[in-house]
Motif scaffolding. Structure first.
Motif, PDB file in Angstrom:
ATOM      1  N   ILE A 144       0.821  -1.213   0.000  1.00 34.90           N
ATOM      2  CA  ILE A 144       0.000   0.000   0.000  1.00 34.90           C
ATOM      3  C   ILE A 144       0.855   1.264   0.000  1.00 34.90           C
ATOM      4  CG2 ILE A 144      -1.786   1.289   1.234  1.00 34.90           C
ATOM      5  CD1 ILE A 144      -2.642  -1.373   2.498  1.00 34.90           C
ATOM      6  N   PHE A 145       1.779   1.352   0.946  1.00 33.14           N
ATOM      7  CA  PHE A 145       2.499   2.602   1.156  1.00 33.14           C
ATOM      8  C   PHE A 145       3.356   3.027  -0.041  1.00 33.14           C
ATOM      9  CE2 PHE A 145       2.320   4.354   5.590  1.00 33.14           C
ATOM     10  CZ  PHE A 145       1.177   3.660   5.960  1.00 33.14           C
ATOM     11  N   PRO A 146       4.222   2.179  -0.606  1.00 27.60           N
ATOM     12  CA  PRO A 146       5.032   2.644  -1.737  1.00 27.60           C
ATOM     13  C   PRO A 146       4.207   3.092  -2.938  1.00 27.60           C
ATOM     14  CG  PRO A 146       5.937   0.617  -0.828  1.00 27.60           C
ATOM     15  CD  PRO A 146       4.600   0.815  -0.194  1.00 27.60           C
ATOM     16  N   ILE A 147       2.977   2.573  -3.055  1.00 24.26           N
ATOM     17  CA  ILE A 147       2.130   2.946  -4.184  1.00 24.26           C
ATOM     18  C   ILE A 147       1.320   4.201  -3.877  1.00 24.26           C
ATOM     19  CG2 ILE A 147       0.196   2.214  -5.649  1.00 24.26           C
ATOM     20  CD1 ILE A 147       1.142  -0.646  -5.294  1.00 24.26           C
ATOM     21  N   VAL A 148       0.744   4.270  -2.692  1.00 23.01           N
ATOM     22  CA  VAL A 148      -0.245   5.309  -2.378  1.00 23.01           C
ATOM     23  C   VAL A 148       0.349   6.466  -1.572  1.00 23.01           C
ATOM     24  CG1 VAL A 148      -2.466   5.773  -1.268  1.00 23.01           C
ATOM     25  CG2 VAL A 148      -2.095   3.601  -2.445  1.00 23.01           C
ATOM     26  N   VAL A 149       1.180   6.170  -0.603  1.00 20.54           N
ATOM     27  CA  VAL A 149       1.645   7.184   0.348  1.00 20.54           C
ATOM     28  C   VAL A 149       2.967   7.781  -0.143  1.00 20.54           C
ATOM     29  CG1 VAL A 149       2.273   7.666   2.735  1.00 20.54           C
ATOM     30  CG2 VAL A 149       0.517   5.952   2.226  1.00 20.54           C
ATOM     31  N   GLU A 150       2.909   9.060  -0.491  1.00 16.82           N
ATOM     32  CA  GLU A 150       4.111   9.743  -0.988  1.00 16.82           C
ATOM     33  C   GLU A 150       5.049  10.105   0.143  1.00 16.82           C
ATOM     34  OE1 GLU A 150       5.103  13.790  -3.531  1.00 16.82           O
ATOM     35  OE2 GLU A 150       3.322  12.608  -4.015  1.00 16.82           O
ATOM     36  N   SER A 151       4.505  10.471   1.287  1.00 18.63           N
ATOM     37  CA  SER A 151       5.357  10.770   2.440  1.00 18.63           C
ATOM     38  C   SER A 151       4.562  10.525   3.711  1.00 18.63           C
ATOM     39  CB  SER A 151       5.849  12.218   2.405  1.00 18.63           C
ATOM     40  OG  SER A 151       4.809  13.116   2.745  1.00 18.63           O
ATOM     41  N   ILE A 152       5.284  10.255   4.782  1.00 19.26           N
ATOM     42  CA  ILE A 152       4.676  10.080   6.098  1.00 19.26           C
ATOM     43  C   ILE A 152       5.532  10.833   7.109  1.00 19.26           C
ATOM     44  CG2 ILE A 152       5.848   7.826   6.321  1.00 19.26           C
ATOM     45  CD1 ILE A 152       3.511   6.978   8.157  1.00 19.26           C
ATOM     46  N   ASN A 153       4.930  11.832   7.747  1.00 21.29           N
ATOM     47  CA  ASN A 153       5.623  12.717   8.693  1.00 21.29           C
ATOM     48  C   ASN A 153       6.913  13.278   8.103  1.00 21.29           C
ATOM     49  OD1 ASN A 153       3.557  12.158  10.440  1.00 21.29           O
ATOM     50  ND2 ASN A 153       4.880  11.679  12.177  1.00 21.29           N
ATOM     51  N   GLY A 154       6.836  13.666   6.829  1.00 21.17           N
ATOM     52  CA  GLY A 154       7.969  14.307   6.167  1.00 21.17           C
ATOM     53  C   GLY A 154       8.955  13.363   5.520  1.00 21.17           C
ATOM     54  N   LEU A 155       8.839  12.073   5.764  1.00 25.71           N
ATOM     55  CA  LEU A 155       9.740  11.098   5.143  1.00 25.71           C
ATOM     56  C   LEU A 155       9.155  10.718   3.784  1.00 25.71           C
ATOM     57  CD1 LEU A 155      10.428   8.825   8.249  1.00 25.71           C
ATOM     58  CD2 LEU A 155      11.787  10.766   7.426  1.00 25.71           C
ATOM     59  N   ARG A 156       9.928  10.915   2.719  1.00 27.58           N
ATOM     60  CA  ARG A 156       9.404  10.775   1.358  1.00 27.58           C
ATOM     61  C   ARG A 156       9.807   9.450   0.723  1.00 27.58           C
ATOM     62  NH1 ARG A 156       7.471  15.263  -1.345  1.00 27.58           N
ATOM     63  NH2 ARG A 156       7.476  17.212  -0.178  1.00 27.58           N
ATOM     64  N   SER A 157       8.898   8.952  -0.137  1.00 31.45           N
ATOM     65  CA  SER A 157       9.153   7.717  -0.873  1.00 31.45           C
ATOM     66  C   SER A 157       9.846   8.013  -2.190  1.00 31.45           C
ATOM     67  CB  SER A 157       7.833   6.988  -1.146  1.00 31.45           C
ATOM     68  OG  SER A 157       7.034   7.761  -2.036  1.00 31.45           O
ATOM     69  N   ARG A 158      10.222   6.963  -2.892  1.00 35.93           N
ATOM     70  CA  ARG A 158      10.842   7.118  -4.212  1.00 35.93           C
ATOM     71  C   ARG A 158       9.821   7.671  -5.189  1.00 35.93           C
ATOM     72  NH1 ARG A 158      11.669   3.653  -8.954  1.00 35.93           N
ATOM     73  NH2 ARG A 158      13.736   4.027  -9.855  1.00 35.93           N
ATOM     74  N   GLY A 168      14.141   8.740  -2.778  1.00 33.83           N
ATOM     75  CA  GLY A 168      13.388   8.388  -1.580  1.00 33.83           C
ATOM     76  C   GLY A 168      14.272   8.345  -0.354  1.00 33.83           C
ATOM     77  N   ASP A 169      13.677   8.645   0.803  1.00 34.24           N
ATOM     78  CA  ASP A 169      14.411   8.622   2.064  1.00 34.24           C
ATOM     79  C   ASP A 169      14.516   7.197   2.585  1.00 34.24           C
ATOM     80  OD1 ASP A 169      14.581  11.416   2.038  1.00 34.24           O
ATOM     81  OD2 ASP A 169      12.611  11.606   2.999  1.00 34.24           O
ATOM     82  N   PRO A 170      15.711   6.770   2.995  1.00 39.43           N
ATOM     83  CA  PRO A 170      15.835   5.415   3.561  1.00 39.43           C
ATOM     84  C   PRO A 170      14.928   5.212   4.775  1.00 39.43           C
ATOM     85  CG  PRO A 170      17.998   6.345   3.080  1.00 39.43           C
ATOM     86  CD  PRO A 170      17.003   7.460   2.903  1.00 39.43           C
ATOM     87  N   GLU A 171      14.727   6.288   5.564  1.00 41.83           N
ATOM     88  CA  GLU A 171      13.871   6.167   6.753  1.00 41.83           C
ATOM     89  C   GLU A 171      12.427   5.844   6.378  1.00 41.83           C
ATOM     90  OE1 GLU A 171      17.317   8.857   7.577  1.00 41.83           O
ATOM     91  OE2 GLU A 171      15.768   8.697   6.022  1.00 41.83           O
TER      92      GLU A 171
END
Length: 359
Positions: A144-158, A168-171
């Motif tokens: 779900i997250f890598p497809i739908v969620v671009e960032s969570i609490n400022g941590l960004r995906s690829r 993308g952020d490793p965190e």
């Protein structure tokens, strides 16, 4: 010819042309055949639209509005003859004739999916509550997250799209891994709280009782990465880039259009199409342990039609396809189809309908 022979022939004809019900016999065949055909066409249409976005072409969806399958079976039998006396020259005479007609004429109606409502939902980010509902329904966090969620609490995906390419952020992927571990343990849940102002608040809660030590450790790492208060069992989930406090998870989610664009820039394209300016290059394929999280889909391309593909389409003189044995890409594709169901198809007032008699 004696009377017994004629009577036997008549009885046989009555059995052959006796009443039979054609309709019930077609249900098992038609239901599954049409189901398979419509599903295959939806997969091909979705892949085609993703490929078109890769080439900056406009996507368009057309739904099968109705399927009316009509059958006609007609039959007739003619029987005539002459019974002559023993002294007649011509003797007995029997004439038998049959005729039949079978018609299969399905009528299929197509309707473009358009309208202001559909366009609005197509470009509106998916609500964070829907993300949590998908988690509750059994979909994996690392899907779900890598497809739908671009960032969570400022941590960004690829992000593979050309306008905002980033690795993308490793965190971010650490958070996804930890959430998946907690999800597998059953130590996370959600609920909707109705506030006094008639607004709904989505709450994510973590269980504290009967939790394994490794899950407790994962929870502590998750709190540290997201900046959450470790003493809080419940946190509010909102839409946004940055959380407003240590009791909130802010999710910046993508719309269906953003998801399709992100997937489009990850597919393979012929090198000559890039050099000719038909499309643009994308980020290199990720390597290492995070490949499964970052490479959301793998669409192959080639000049020849693949023999055994999950789905395949032809565009700009080349074939694009998803391999049948690529489970991750098929799962991403299936998840995208689920997300489509979260958007309304829009109003159909005044839409041009195309009705095609297929018989």
């Amino acid at each position: 010819m004696n009377g017994r022979v004629i009577f036997s022939i008549l009885c046989l004809l009555m059995v052959l042309v006796g009443c039979t019900h054609l309709g019930p016999q077609t249900v098992p065949r038609d239901r599954f055949d049409y189901n398979t055909a419509i599903a295959d066409s939806w997969k091909a249409q979705t892949l085609l639209n993703i490929v078109k976005l890769r080439y900056a072409d406009m996507p368009l969806f057309v739904e099968v509005a109705s399927v009316v399958s009509g059958y006609t079976l007609e039959g007739s039998v003619t029987l005539g003859g002459t019974v002559s006396s023993e002294a007649a020259v011509q003797g007995d005479f029997l004439a038998l004739g049959t005729a039949g007609k079978y018609t299969d004429r399905p009528t299929i109606t197509y309707a473009p999916i358009t309208g202001a409502k559909f366009n609005e939902n197509f470009m509106t980010p998916i609500p964070p509550s829907a993300v949590l509902f998908l988690m509750q329904s059994g979909w994996r966090v690392d899907v779900i997250f890598p497809i739908v969620v671009e960032s969570i609490n400022g941590l960004r995906s690829r992000q593979a799209s050309a306008s905002d390419q980033r690795l993308g952020d490793p965190e971010y992927y650490d958070v996804v891994t930890l959430l998946r571990k907690i999800q597998q343990s059953g130590a996370v849940g959600m609920r909707i709280v109705k506030e006094t102002d008639s607004k709904n608040t989505t709450v994510l809660f973590f269980h504290r009782e009967n939790i394994a030590s490794e899950i407790t450790k994962a929870r502590m790492e998750l709190n540290q990465l997201l900046g959450l208060d470790p003493d809080r069992q419940e946190v509010n989930v909102t839409y946004g880039l940055i959380a407003q406090g240590d009791n909130e998870i802010a999710m910046l989610t993508r719309s269906i259009l953003q998801i399709m664009v992100n997937l489009a820039t990850q597919i393979d394209v012929p090198s000559e199409h890039v050099s000719n300016g038909l499309t643009i290059p994308s980020l290199p394929t990720p390597a290492g342990e995070e490949t499964m999280l970052k490479q959301l889909i793998r669409v192959r391309c080639g000049p020849d039609k693949p023999e055994n593909a999950f789905t395949a389409v032809k565009y700009e003189g080349h074939w694009f396809w998803i391999e049948k044995n690529n489970f991750q890409s098929k799962r991403t594709f299936a998840f995208l189809m689920i997300l489509f169901s979260l958007t309304e198809t829009g109003g159909k007032e005044g839409l041009p309908l195309v009705t095609i008699p297929a018989g």
